[in-house]
Design a protein around this motif. Structure first.
Motif, mmCIF file in Angstrom:
data_model
loop_
_atom_site.group_PDB
_atom_site.id
_atom_site.type_symbol
_atom_site.label_atom_id
_atom_site.label_comp_id
_atom_site.label_asym_id
_atom_site.label_seq_id
_atom_site.Cartn_x
_atom_site.Cartn_y
_atom_site.Cartn_z
ATOM 1 N N TYR A 44 0.817 -1.214 0.000
ATOM 2 C CA TYR A 44 0.000 0.000 0.000
ATOM 3 C C TYR A 44 0.847 1.260 0.000
ATOM 4 O O TYR A 44 0.562 2.207 -0.731
ATOM 5 C CB TYR A 44 -0.948 0.010 1.207
ATOM 6 N N HIS A 66 -11.321 -0.686 -3.990
ATOM 7 C CA HIS A 66 -11.423 -0.942 -2.559
ATOM 8 C C HIS A 66 -11.157 0.335 -1.774
ATOM 9 O O HIS A 66 -10.252 1.098 -2.078
ATOM 10 C CB HIS A 66 -10.455 -2.046 -2.122
ATOM 11 N N THR A 68 -9.749 0.920 1.044
ATOM 12 C CA THR A 68 -8.412 1.052 1.629
ATOM 13 C C THR A 68 -7.442 1.702 0.662
ATOM 14 O O THR A 68 -6.616 2.524 1.053
ATOM 15 C CB THR A 68 -7.876 -0.333 2.051
ATOM 16 N N HIS A 72 -5.530 5.173 1.741
ATOM 17 C CA HIS A 72 -4.074 5.228 1.872
ATOM 18 C C HIS A 72 -3.484 6.274 0.936
ATOM 19 O O HIS A 72 -2.509 6.939 1.295
ATOM 20 C CB HIS A 72 -3.465 3.856 1.615
ATOM 21 N N CYS A 110 -0.720 5.869 8.374
ATOM 22 C CA CYS A 110 -1.636 4.934 7.703
ATOM 23 C C CYS A 110 -2.204 3.915 8.684
ATOM 24 O O CYS A 110 -3.376 3.543 8.594
ATOM 25 C CB CYS A 110 -0.929 4.237 6.550
ATOM 26 N N GLU A 114 -6.158 3.158 9.763
ATOM 27 C CA GLU A 114 -6.780 1.838 9.909
ATOM 28 C C GLU A 114 -7.475 1.720 11.256
ATOM 29 O O GLU A 114 -8.566 1.166 11.358
ATOM 30 C CB GLU A 114 -5.737 0.729 9.759
ATOM 31 N N GLU A 158 -1.639 -1.969 8.298
ATOM 32 C CA GLU A 158 -2.264 -1.572 7.036
ATOM 33 C C GLU A 158 -2.677 -2.789 6.229
ATOM 34 O O GLU A 158 -1.869 -3.421 5.563
ATOM 35 C CB GLU A 158 -1.275 -0.768 6.199
ATOM 36 N N ARG A 159 -3.934 -3.087 6.315
ATOM 37 C CA ARG A 159 -4.531 -4.169 5.536
ATOM 38 C C ARG A 159 -5.941 -3.734 5.163
ATOM 39 O O ARG A 159 -6.452 -2.749 5.655
ATOM 40 C CB ARG A 159 -4.580 -5.459 6.360
ATOM 41 N N THR A 160 -6.575 -4.527 4.371
ATOM 42 C CA THR A 160 -7.938 -4.203 3.954
ATOM 43 C C THR A 160 -8.984 -4.685 4.944
ATOM 44 O O THR A 160 -10.157 -4.356 4.807
ATOM 45 C CB THR A 160 -8.236 -4.835 2.578
ATOM 46 N N ALA A 163 -11.324 -2.001 6.797
ATOM 47 C CA ALA A 163 -12.242 -1.365 5.850
ATOM 48 C C ALA A 163 -13.301 -2.349 5.363
ATOM 49 O O ALA A 163 -14.469 -1.985 5.205
ATOM 50 C CB ALA A 163 -11.475 -0.779 4.665
#
Length: 184
Positions: A44, A66, A68, A72, A110, A114, A158-160, A163
Motif C-alpha cells: 500500500y 477498494h 483502503t 491510503h 496509515c 486503519e 495496514e490491511r484491507t 475497511a
C-alpha cells in the motif's frame, strides 16, 4: 423535543465509542516500528508513493475500487503535503527517499487511519445492533468487537480487513434500513 434528545444521545454515544475504540487501537499502531512491518504495508505505501509521483491512476494498485486503496492514497498525499509545507520534502522524490530511509512516520499515519476505520466499525455495529436488539445488547456486541484480539491486531496494521469489516457492517445497516422501510 424528545427526538432531538435521542439523536444527541446517539451522537454522544457514538463519539464516546469511537474515542474509546480508537484509543484502544492506537498503541497497536506503533507496534514494531521502525523495524517490523507487515508484508501488506509495503504494497500500500509503495503504491501510494507511485500515485503521488505519477498521478492518480487506481489501476496501479491492481485492486481498484477498494476503500483502503483510496484512503491510503489520501493519507500519503496529506502526509506529503504537510511535509512539503513544513519544508521536510522539496519534491515527491525527496518524499520517496525519506520514506525509503525511515518509513515510520507515514506507516504510523496509515496505521492510525486503519485504527480510525476500525473504530468507526465499532460505532456502526453498535447502532445496527441497537436497532435490532437493545442498547445493552448493542453495547455488548460493540465491546466484543472492539476488544477482540484479532480485530485489534488487524486494526493496527495496514490491511484491507478493517475497511472490509466497516463496509460489511455498513451494508448490513443499509439492508436493515431497507427492510424497516418496506415494513413501515
Amino acid at each position: 423535543m424528545m427526538a432531538g434528545t435521542g439523536r444527541a444521545a446517539a451522537v454522544r454515544t457514538g463519539v464516546a465509542l469511537f474515542a474509546a475504540a480508537f484509543l484502544v487501537r492506537l498503541p497497536v499502531c506503533a507496534c514494531g516500528l521502525p523495524y517490523q512491518y507487515s508484508a501488506d504495508e509495503c504494497l500500500y505505501l509503495d503504491r501510494s508513493l507511485i500515485l503521488i509521483q505519477n498521478g492518480f491512476d487506481p489501476a496501479i494498485y491492481r485492486i481498484p475500487g477498494h476503500l483502503t486503496v483510496y484512503l491510503h492514497f489520501l493519507v500519503s498525499g496529506a502526509y506529503y503535503a504537510f511535509g512539503r509545507l513544513a519544508g521536510a520534502f522539496g519534491s515527491p522524490q525527496d518524499f520517496a527517499v525519506a520514506h525509503f530511509v525511515d518509513p515510520t512516520g507515514l506507516t504510523f499515519a496509515c496505521r492510525a487511519l486503519e485504527a480510525a476505520v476500525s473504530a468507526a466499525g465499532v460505532v456502526l455495529l453498535f447502532h445496527v445492533a441497537r436497532r435490532w436488539f437493545s442498547a445493552p445488547a448493542a453495547l455488548l456486541a460493540a465491546a466484543a468487537y472492539a476488544l477482540h484480539p484479532l480485530v485489534l491486531e488487524q486494526a493496527g496494521v495496514e490491511r484491507t480487513d478493517s475497511a472490509m469489516l466497516l463496509e460489511t457492517v455498513a451494508l448490513l445497516a443499509v439492508a436493515q434500513r431497507l427492510l424497516e422501510d418496506r415494513r413501515g
